[in-house]
Design a protein around this motif. Sequence first.
Motif, PDB file in Angstrom:
ATOM      1  N   ARG A 192       0.859  -1.199   0.000  1.00 25.77           N
ATOM      2  CA  ARG A 192       0.000   0.000   0.000  1.00 25.77           C
ATOM      3  C   ARG A 192       0.889   1.242   0.000  1.00 25.77           C
ATOM      4  O   ARG A 192       1.996   1.229   0.547  1.00 25.77           O
ATOM      5  N   VAL A 193       0.367   2.285  -0.631  1.00 20.87           N
ATOM      6  CA  VAL A 193       1.092   3.567  -0.601  1.00 20.87           C
ATOM      7  C   VAL A 193       0.820   4.156   0.781  1.00 20.87           C
ATOM      8  O   VAL A 193      -0.278   4.620   1.060  1.00 20.87           O
ATOM      9  N   SER A 194       1.812   4.089   1.656  1.00 20.98           N
ATOM     10  CA  SER A 194       1.579   4.510   3.047  1.00 20.98           C
ATOM     11  C   SER A 194       1.999   5.951   3.273  1.00 20.98           C
ATOM     12  O   SER A 194       1.468   6.625   4.151  1.00 20.98           O
ATOM     13  N   THR A 195       2.971   6.424   2.476  1.00 24.13           N
ATOM     14  CA  THR A 195       3.584   7.704   2.814  1.00 24.13           C
ATOM     15  C   THR A 195       4.020   8.462   1.563  1.00 24.13           C
ATOM     16  O   THR A 195       4.630   7.877   0.668  1.00 24.13           O
ATOM     17  N   ILE A 196       3.710   9.749   1.554  1.00 22.07           N
ATOM     18  CA  ILE A 196       4.281  10.621   0.520  1.00 22.07           C
ATOM     19  C   ILE A 196       5.050  11.726   1.227  1.00 22.07           C
ATOM     20  O   ILE A 196       4.568  12.302   2.213  1.00 22.07           O
ATOM     21  N   LEU A 197       6.266  11.943   0.771  1.00 19.26           N
ATOM     22  CA  LEU A 197       7.123  12.935   1.423  1.00 19.26           C
ATOM     23  C   LEU A 197       7.509  14.001   0.401  1.00 19.26           C
ATOM     24  O   LEU A 197       8.059  13.690  -0.668  1.00 19.26           O
ATOM     25  N   LEU A 198       7.203  15.242   0.723  1.00 18.71           N
ATOM     26  CA  LEU A 198       7.556  16.360  -0.169  1.00 18.71           C
ATOM     27  C   LEU A 198       8.996  16.777   0.119  1.00 18.71           C
ATOM     28  O   LEU A 198       9.348  17.054   1.270  1.00 18.71           O
ATOM     29  N   THR A 199       9.811  16.771  -0.931  1.00 21.36           N
ATOM     30  CA  THR A 199      11.248  17.023  -0.731  1.00 21.36           C
ATOM     31  C   THR A 199      11.691  18.285  -1.483  1.00 21.36           C
ATOM     32  O   THR A 199      11.011  18.754  -2.398  1.00 21.36           O
ATOM     33  N   MET A 200      12.867  18.767  -1.083  1.00 15.46           N
ATOM     34  CA  MET A 200      13.524  19.899  -1.754  1.00 15.46           C
ATOM     35  C   MET A 200      12.589  21.095  -1.885  1.00 15.46           C
ATOM     36  O   MET A 200      12.516  21.740  -2.934  1.00 15.46           O
ATOM     37  N   TYR A 201      11.877  21.376  -0.828  1.00 12.11           N
ATOM     38  CA  TYR A 201      10.899  22.467  -0.805  1.00 12.11           C
ATOM     39  C   TYR A 201      11.625  23.798  -0.674  1.00 12.11           C
ATOM     40  O   TYR A 201      12.440  23.981   0.231  1.00 12.11           O
ATOM     41  N   ASP A 202      11.343  24.692  -1.603  1.00 14.34           N
ATOM     42  CA  ASP A 202      11.943  26.018  -1.543  1.00 14.34           C
ATOM     43  C   ASP A 202      10.847  27.017  -1.178  1.00 14.34           C
ATOM     44  O   ASP A 202      10.022  27.383  -2.024  1.00 14.34           O
ATOM     45  N   ALA A 203      10.859  27.440   0.072  1.00 13.83           N
ATOM     46  CA  ALA A 203       9.770  28.276   0.595  1.00 13.83           C
ATOM     47  C   ALA A 203       9.682  29.625  -0.110  1.00 13.83           C
ATOM     48  O   ALA A 203       8.679  30.322   0.005  1.00 13.83           O
ATOM     49  N   ARG A 204      10.740  30.000  -0.844  1.00 13.26           N
ATOM     50  CA  ARG A 204      10.711  31.315  -1.502  1.00 13.26           C
ATOM     51  C   ARG A 204       9.885  31.304  -2.787  1.00 13.26           C
ATOM     52  O   ARG A 204       9.554  32.339  -3.330  1.00 13.26           O
ATOM     53  N   THR A 205       9.581  30.097  -3.286  1.00  6.61           N
ATOM     54  CA  THR A 205       8.875  30.074  -4.575  1.00  6.61           C
ATOM     55  C   THR A 205       7.401  29.716  -4.403  1.00  6.61           C
ATOM     56  O   THR A 205       7.048  28.880  -3.564  1.00  6.61           O
ATOM     57  N   ARG A 206       6.568  30.356  -5.192  1.00  9.34           N
ATOM     58  CA  ARG A 206       5.146  30.028  -5.188  1.00  9.34           C
ATOM     59  C   ARG A 206       4.929  28.629  -5.763  1.00  9.34           C
ATOM     60  O   ARG A 206       4.030  27.914  -5.379  1.00  9.34           O
ATOM     61  N   LEU A 207       5.830  28.279  -6.705  1.00  7.51           N
ATOM     62  CA  LEU A 207       5.681  26.990  -7.377  1.00  7.51           C
ATOM     63  C   LEU A 207       5.710  25.836  -6.368  1.00  7.51           C
ATOM     64  O   LEU A 207       4.878  24.925  -6.420  1.00  7.51           O
ATOM     65  N   ALA A 208       6.672  25.892  -5.433  1.00  6.80           N
ATOM     66  CA  ALA A 208       6.802  24.816  -4.435  1.00  6.80           C
ATOM     67  C   ALA A 208       5.503  24.701  -3.638  1.00  6.80           C
ATOM     68  O   ALA A 208       4.995  23.593  -3.412  1.00  6.80           O
ATOM     69  N   ALA A 209       4.964  25.850  -3.226  1.00  6.19           N
ATOM     70  CA  ALA A 209       3.725  25.841  -2.441  1.00  6.19           C
ATOM     71  C   ALA A 209       2.587  25.253  -3.264  1.00  6.19           C
ATOM     72  O   ALA A 209       1.773  24.468  -2.766  1.00  6.19           O
ATOM     73  N   GLN A 210       2.559  25.598  -4.561  1.00  8.47           N
ATOM     74  CA  GLN A 210       1.517  25.105  -5.449  1.00  8.47           C
ATOM     75  C   GLN A 210       1.599  23.586  -5.612  1.00  8.47           C
ATOM     76  O   GLN A 210       0.597  22.878  -5.531  1.00  8.47           O
ATOM     77  N   VAL A 211       2.835  23.100  -5.829  1.00  9.97           N
ATOM     78  CA  VAL A 211       3.024  21.650  -5.993  1.00  9.97           C
ATOM     79  C   VAL A 211       2.590  20.936  -4.713  1.00  9.97           C
ATOM     80  O   VAL A 211       1.862  19.937  -4.747  1.00  9.97           O
ATOM     81  N   ALA A 212       3.011  21.472  -3.568  1.00 10.61           N
ATOM     82  CA  ALA A 212       2.656  20.849  -2.290  1.00 10.61           C
ATOM     83  C   ALA A 212       1.136  20.788  -2.139  1.00 10.61           C
ATOM     84  O   ALA A 212       0.579  19.752  -1.740  1.00 10.61           O
ATOM     85  N   GLU A 213       0.470  21.883  -2.519  1.00  9.19           N
ATOM     86  CA  GLU A 213      -0.983  21.922  -2.392  1.00  9.19           C
ATOM     87  C   GLU A 213      -1.636  20.887  -3.318  1.00  9.19           C
ATOM     88  O   GLU A 213      -2.545  20.160  -2.909  1.00  9.19           O
ATOM     89  N   ASP A 214      -1.134  20.817  -4.564  1.00  8.48           N
ATOM     90  CA  ASP A 214      -1.678  19.832  -5.515  1.00  8.48           C
ATOM     91  C   ASP A 214      -1.525  18.413  -4.981  1.00  8.48           C
ATOM     92  O   ASP A 214      -2.449  17.601  -5.053  1.00  8.48           O
ATOM     93  N   VAL A 215      -0.321  18.108  -4.463  1.00  5.46           N
ATOM     94  CA  VAL A 215      -0.059  16.751  -3.967  1.00  5.46           C
ATOM     95  C   VAL A 215      -0.994  16.449  -2.798  1.00  5.46           C
ATOM     96  O   VAL A 215      -1.582  15.365  -2.711  1.00  5.46           O
ATOM     97  N   ARG A 216      -1.152  17.406  -1.893  1.00  2.00           N
ATOM     98  CA  ARG A 216      -2.026  17.181  -0.736  1.00  2.00           C
ATOM     99  C   ARG A 216      -3.480  16.989  -1.151  1.00  2.00           C
ATOM    100  O   ARG A 216      -4.179  16.140  -0.606  1.00  2.00           O
ATOM    101  N   SER A 217      -3.928  17.782  -2.150  1.00  2.00           N
ATOM    102  CA  SER A 217      -5.341  17.617  -2.521  1.00  2.00           C
ATOM    103  C   SER A 217      -5.533  16.302  -3.280  1.00  2.00           C
ATOM    104  O   SER A 217      -6.585  15.688  -3.201  1.00  2.00           O
ATOM    105  N   HIS A 218      -4.502  15.840  -3.945  1.00  4.10           N
ATOM    106  CA  HIS A 218      -4.615  14.596  -4.703  1.00  4.10           C
ATOM    107  C   HIS A 218      -4.483  13.359  -3.813  1.00  4.10           C
ATOM    108  O   HIS A 218      -5.224  12.391  -3.947  1.00  4.10           O
ATOM    109  N   PHE A 219      -3.526  13.380  -2.891  1.00  2.00           N
ATOM    110  CA  PHE A 219      -3.221  12.164  -2.118  1.00  2.00           C
ATOM    111  C   PHE A 219      -3.721  12.184  -0.672  1.00  2.00           C
ATOM    112  O   PHE A 219      -3.631  11.170   0.023  1.00  2.00           O
ATOM    113  N   GLY A 220      -4.210  13.353  -0.211  1.00  2.17           N
ATOM    114  CA  GLY A 220      -4.805  13.402   1.127  1.00  2.17           C
ATOM    115  C   GLY A 220      -3.832  13.088   2.242  1.00  2.17           C
ATOM    116  O   GLY A 220      -2.669  13.491   2.190  1.00  2.17           O
TER     117      GLY A 220
END
Length: 292
Positions: free
Chosen positions: A213-241
């Motif tokens: 089972r897919v038990s864990t998703i870990l967001l890596t290499m997050y660059d807090a200065r970019t909007r893109l990183a925040a957007q990707v994180a949000e997409d992943v969270r809304s997709h995988f819960g």
Amino acid sequence: MREALKDAKVSRETTATAVKTASSRRDREWPRPDHCRVVTIANQKGGVGKTTSSVNLAASLAMHGAQVLVVDLDPQGNASTALGVEHHAEVPSIYEVLIEDMPLDDIVVPAPEIPNLYCAPATLNLAGAEIELVSKVARESRLRRALDAYDTNKFDYVLIDCPPSLGLLTVNALVGGDELLIPIQCEYYALEGLGQLIRTVDLVKAHLNQKLRVSTILLTMYDARTRLAAQVAEDVRSHFGDVVLNTVIPRSVRVSEAPSYGQSVMTYDPGSSGALAYSEAAYEMAHGGAVQ
Ligand SMILES: Nc1ncnc2c1ncn2[C@@H]1O[C@H](COP(=O)(O)OP(=O)(O)O)[C@@H](O)[C@H]1O
Ligand SMILES: [Mg+2]
């Protein structure tokens, strides 16, 4: 000059706070699983943080009392390097286990820097295994069989670091594991290819390993200065819960420097933002998933 001194002071204060936070975290409870958890770390994309996450999560868990084995399943042997374990061509390795039926017991070695942490190293020989496995009996299940024949119960965790492909080595890791951890780099294209990975997981589940089972998703290499990183994180969270850990791993130079010293960032610079984040992520893992 005064500015520079002020900066230096701020950075020292930040480090001091970080170290304090790290030590108070040590007082928290890190439950040990009642059976060995075999966690496969896969994503067919290269450079997303599979190896870095395998090594640093393993180091964190071991530093908090768990017995941990890292199985290096990438011919590059980057996990072996980062754990300070020899992996030149003559070293008995996971290649011999998969291709020549050598018992895992004959290849597992302790990682010199960290007690409780062990490694099944990979050598460049493994590059040939992808082809050699094709003609082997039970070619998809050879790692599973090796793990079954080994006393994995002496470990709390086995983490399997996969190569950047969906070939037979990764399939062996998916058949050998109970859980899949997918590291996702917070960059454009991050989600591309995930569909293919999930389809492979579904096939393995249907035919070769029901338990996966897919038990864990870990967001890596997050660059807090970019909007893109925040957007990707949000997409992943809304997709995988809620399989997505709350902790995100920041981009940090110390994380990328550590392997060249044969170390995890957990020993190389324990107060760094990368080490603290991996410690948090490992804490969530120890609790079986995202901790609020
Ligand atoms: N959080 C991070 N901050 C900075 N560099 C990182 C971070 N995580 C990984 N890296 C670097 O990115 C590169 C790819 O990471 P790696 O873990 O080897 O990916 P993979 O195993 O998926 O190919 C490596 O050079 C590694 O040191
Ligand atoms: Mg790797």
